[in-house]
Enzyme design. Structure first.
Site, mmCIF file in Angstrom:
data_model
loop_
_atom_site.group_PDB
_atom_site.id
_atom_site.type_symbol
_atom_site.label_atom_id
_atom_site.label_comp_id
_atom_site.label_asym_id
_atom_site.label_seq_id
_atom_site.Cartn_x
_atom_site.Cartn_y
_atom_site.Cartn_z
ATOM 1 N N GLU A 23 -60.954 -112.062 -61.485
ATOM 2 C CA GLU A 23 -60.528 -112.682 -60.218
ATOM 3 C C GLU A 23 -61.431 -112.595 -59.658
ATOM 4 O O GLU A 23 -61.681 -111.382 -58.929
ATOM 5 C CB GLU A 23 -59.629 -111.910 -59.891
ATOM 6 C CG GLU A 23 -57.868 -113.187 -59.223
ATOM 7 C CD GLU A 23 -57.552 -113.729 -60.581
ATOM 8 O OE1 GLU A 23 -58.154 -114.937 -60.867
ATOM 9 O OE2 GLU A 23 -57.037 -113.185 -61.554
ATOM 10 N N SER A 57 -44.703 -140.154 -59.180
ATOM 11 C CA SER A 57 -44.567 -138.558 -59.787
ATOM 12 C C SER A 57 -43.171 -137.998 -59.544
ATOM 13 O O SER A 57 -42.244 -138.144 -59.094
ATOM 14 C CB SER A 57 -45.749 -137.581 -58.441
ATOM 15 O OG SER A 57 -44.432 -136.445 -58.679
ATOM 16 N N GLY A 114 -50.425 -120.009 -59.136
ATOM 17 C CA GLY A 114 -51.733 -119.577 -59.535
ATOM 18 C C GLY A 114 -51.986 -120.076 -61.589
ATOM 19 O O GLY A 114 -52.513 -118.969 -61.964
ATOM 20 N N LEU A 115 -50.885 -120.638 -61.748
ATOM 21 C CA LEU A 115 -51.003 -121.062 -62.559
ATOM 22 C C LEU A 115 -52.185 -122.028 -63.246
ATOM 23 O O LEU A 115 -51.766 -122.728 -63.666
ATOM 24 C CB LEU A 115 -49.811 -121.236 -63.438
ATOM 25 C CG LEU A 115 -48.765 -119.889 -63.595
ATOM 26 C CD1 LEU A 115 -47.904 -119.687 -64.178
ATOM 27 C CD2 LEU A 115 -50.086 -118.533 -64.520
ATOM 28 N N SER A 116 -52.662 -123.004 -61.446
ATOM 29 C CA SER A 116 -53.451 -123.687 -62.114
ATOM 30 C C SER A 116 -53.092 -125.121 -62.076
ATOM 31 O O SER A 116 -53.371 -126.108 -63.178
ATOM 32 C CB SER A 116 -54.316 -124.149 -62.874
ATOM 33 O OG SER A 116 -55.808 -123.046 -62.250
ATOM 34 N N SER A 117 -51.260 -125.862 -61.771
ATOM 35 C CA SER A 117 -50.677 -126.825 -62.185
ATOM 36 C C SER A 117 -52.274 -128.175 -61.316
ATOM 37 O O SER A 117 -51.601 -129.170 -61.428
ATOM 38 C CB SER A 117 -50.277 -126.688 -60.860
ATOM 39 O OG SER A 117 -49.819 -126.751 -58.729
ATOM 40 N N GLU A 150 -62.233 -131.915 -56.822
ATOM 41 C CA GLU A 150 -61.215 -130.945 -55.560
ATOM 42 C C GLU A 150 -62.488 -130.084 -54.209
ATOM 43 O O GLU A 150 -62.119 -130.178 -53.401
ATOM 44 C CB GLU A 150 -60.975 -129.798 -56.268
ATOM 45 C CG GLU A 150 -59.813 -129.565 -56.947
ATOM 46 C CD GLU A 150 -58.396 -128.777 -57.230
ATOM 47 O OE1 GLU A 150 -58.242 -128.430 -56.418
ATOM 48 O OE2 GLU A 150 -58.140 -128.521 -58.778
ATOM 49 N N ASP A 162 -60.394 -122.175 -64.232
ATOM 50 C CA ASP A 162 -59.335 -123.204 -64.192
ATOM 51 C C ASP A 162 -59.385 -125.051 -65.069
ATOM 52 O O ASP A 162 -59.361 -124.476 -66.258
ATOM 53 C CB ASP A 162 -58.093 -123.804 -62.340
ATOM 54 C CG ASP A 162 -58.460 -122.085 -61.864
ATOM 55 O OD1 ASP A 162 -58.619 -121.616 -62.487
ATOM 56 O OD2 ASP A 162 -57.724 -123.013 -60.756
ATOM 57 N N TYR A 212 -58.517 -118.157 -48.777
ATOM 58 C CA TYR A 212 -59.192 -118.080 -49.904
ATOM 59 C C TYR A 212 -60.990 -118.713 -49.688
ATOM 60 O O TYR A 212 -61.921 -118.239 -50.046
ATOM 61 C CB TYR A 212 -59.226 -119.582 -50.501
ATOM 62 C CG TYR A 212 -59.491 -119.552 -52.114
ATOM 63 C CD1 TYR A 212 -59.833 -119.208 -53.457
ATOM 64 C CD2 TYR A 212 -60.867 -120.508 -52.197
ATOM 65 C CE1 TYR A 212 -60.238 -119.069 -54.185
ATOM 66 C CE2 TYR A 212 -61.256 -120.352 -53.253
ATOM 67 C CZ TYR A 212 -61.184 -119.506 -54.487
ATOM 68 O OH TYR A 212 -62.245 -120.234 -56.010
#
Ligand code: NG1
Length: 359
Positions: A23, A57, A114-117, A150, A162, A212
């Site tokens: 991490e 969406s 934290g699951l990379s959407s 990004e 990711d 971050y």
């Protein structure tokens, strides 16, 4: 059909990802160990014969139009369509002129956890578009394009983990990825009676982005100090003892702890891969625990709720290890838990979490 008045040409799925260990070191040239997960983002897509991308969406219940002729002058606004525009700009560099499409996006991934959407959204959209329009883009290049979208357009200074995990993930495997060379190996997950369990703290990561970027800056500052003594490009090229023995860095206590996390975490990824390959799950669990403790104490990216979840998980029989996953400051934990104890694990974890937090 009810949104765009046409049937989709095809429907695509892009997974989310969970990082098992490694991490905050993708941007320090380290090794990471993410795995694609079975929740993710769905795209229904069709050509529309016009010079525009129409995007709907289901999550935001919102439809937006991006005029392809105006692509080069669009500015990021913080809207969810920034990811689409960023990726279109990347594809436009190699495949202009782009053709118009209608896209409906749906997701069963929790946002900002934290699951990379975001990477699932960007990589999946890129994959669907390239497949529909016949663009020849291999998956690693797609991952790099999605990260560039990004970094350069959305304005998030993220590493490659990711996008790579989402583009290259495979069922029943995790990916050992060297983030400096992009060399990787698909590592089979022989969990023999154990499961990977993700628990969502539901704590929104409000401060995540600024913290971050601050952590990234601190790592760069630590690297600058270490580079006076060692000829390296990335923090993770150094050993723990090299970082420990740098007296100038030790004087800057915070920077020293950030660098110490990076090099120790990198080492833990090697140990974890060896343990997983040899079926030593208890040793993998020990590495997960040490990873969390280092993220909490040295890197300072955990939060009280994540610590409650991790401590509660570790105290339940059948759990071999537990840690926060992703950027931190909220979001999810990942644990390795004996399959037979899963119902009890879930019940006790929920009970302990509800007792100690307001989430
Ligand atoms: P998450 O938590 O999924 O946003 C972030 C970064 C990764 C990596 C991890 C920490 C983004 C989009 N991704 O992941 O590149 O640095 O934190 O290991 O910011």
């Amino acid at each position: 059909q009810s949104v765009f008045n046409r049937l989709p040409h095809a429907i695509y799925f892009a997974p989310g990802r969970v990082n098992l260990i490694g991490e905050h070191i993708d941007y320090n040239g380290g090794r990471v160990l993410p795995a694609a997960i079975s929740t993710g983002t769905y795209f229904a897509i069709a050509r529309n014969g016009a010079a525009r991308a129409n995007v709907f969406s289901t999550l935001f219940q919102e439809r937006k139009t991006i005029e392809l002729s105006e692509l080069l002058s669009i500015k990021a606004t913080g809207h969810w369509t920034d990811y689409i525009v960023g990726l279109l700009l990347q594809l436009n560099n190699s495949f202009a002129p782009l053709a118009g499409v209608d896209i409906l996006v749906a997701s069963d991934l929790p946002q900002n956890s934290g699951l990379s959407s975001s990477a699932s959204f960007t990589v999946g959209f890129g994959f669907a578009l390239c497949d529909l329009l016949g663009f020849d883009l291999d998956r690693v290049s797609l991952a790099l394009a999605a990260r560039a979208a990004e970094n350069d357009f959305v304005g998030v200074n993220c590493g490659i983990m990711d996008q790579f995990a989402i583009a290259m993930g495979k069922a029943d495997h995790c990916i050992e990825l060297d983030c400096s060379s992009l060399e990787y190996e698909l590592v089979p997950m022989h969990l023999a009676g154990y499961e990977i369990v993700i628990a969502n703290s539901m704590v929104p990561r409000k401060l995540a982005e600024s913290n971050y970027n601050l952590r990234r800056t601190e790592c760069e500052q630590a690297l600058n100090v270490l580079q006076k003594q060692y000829s390296v490009v990335h923090l993770c090229e150094l050993s723990a003892s090299q970082v420990e023995s740098c007296t100038e860095l030790r004087k800057a206590d915070v920077l020293w702890r950030r660098a110490r996390h990076a090099v120790n975490e990198n080492e833990r990824v090697y140990e974890s891969v060896a343990a997983l390959k040899q079926g030593r799950l208890a040793d993998f669990g020990i590495c997960m625990n040490a990873s969390h403790d280092s993220l909490r104490d040295d890197y300072e990216v955990s939060c009280p709720e994540l610590d409650v979840l991790v401590d509660a998980a570790r105290s339940i029989p059948g759990c071999l290890g537990s840690r926060m996953t992703g950027a931190g400051f909220g979001g999810c934990t990942v644990s390795i838990v004996e399959s037979a104890t899963l119902p009890e694990f879930s019940a006790r974890l929920l009970e302990a979490y509800a007792r100690s937090t307001s989430y």
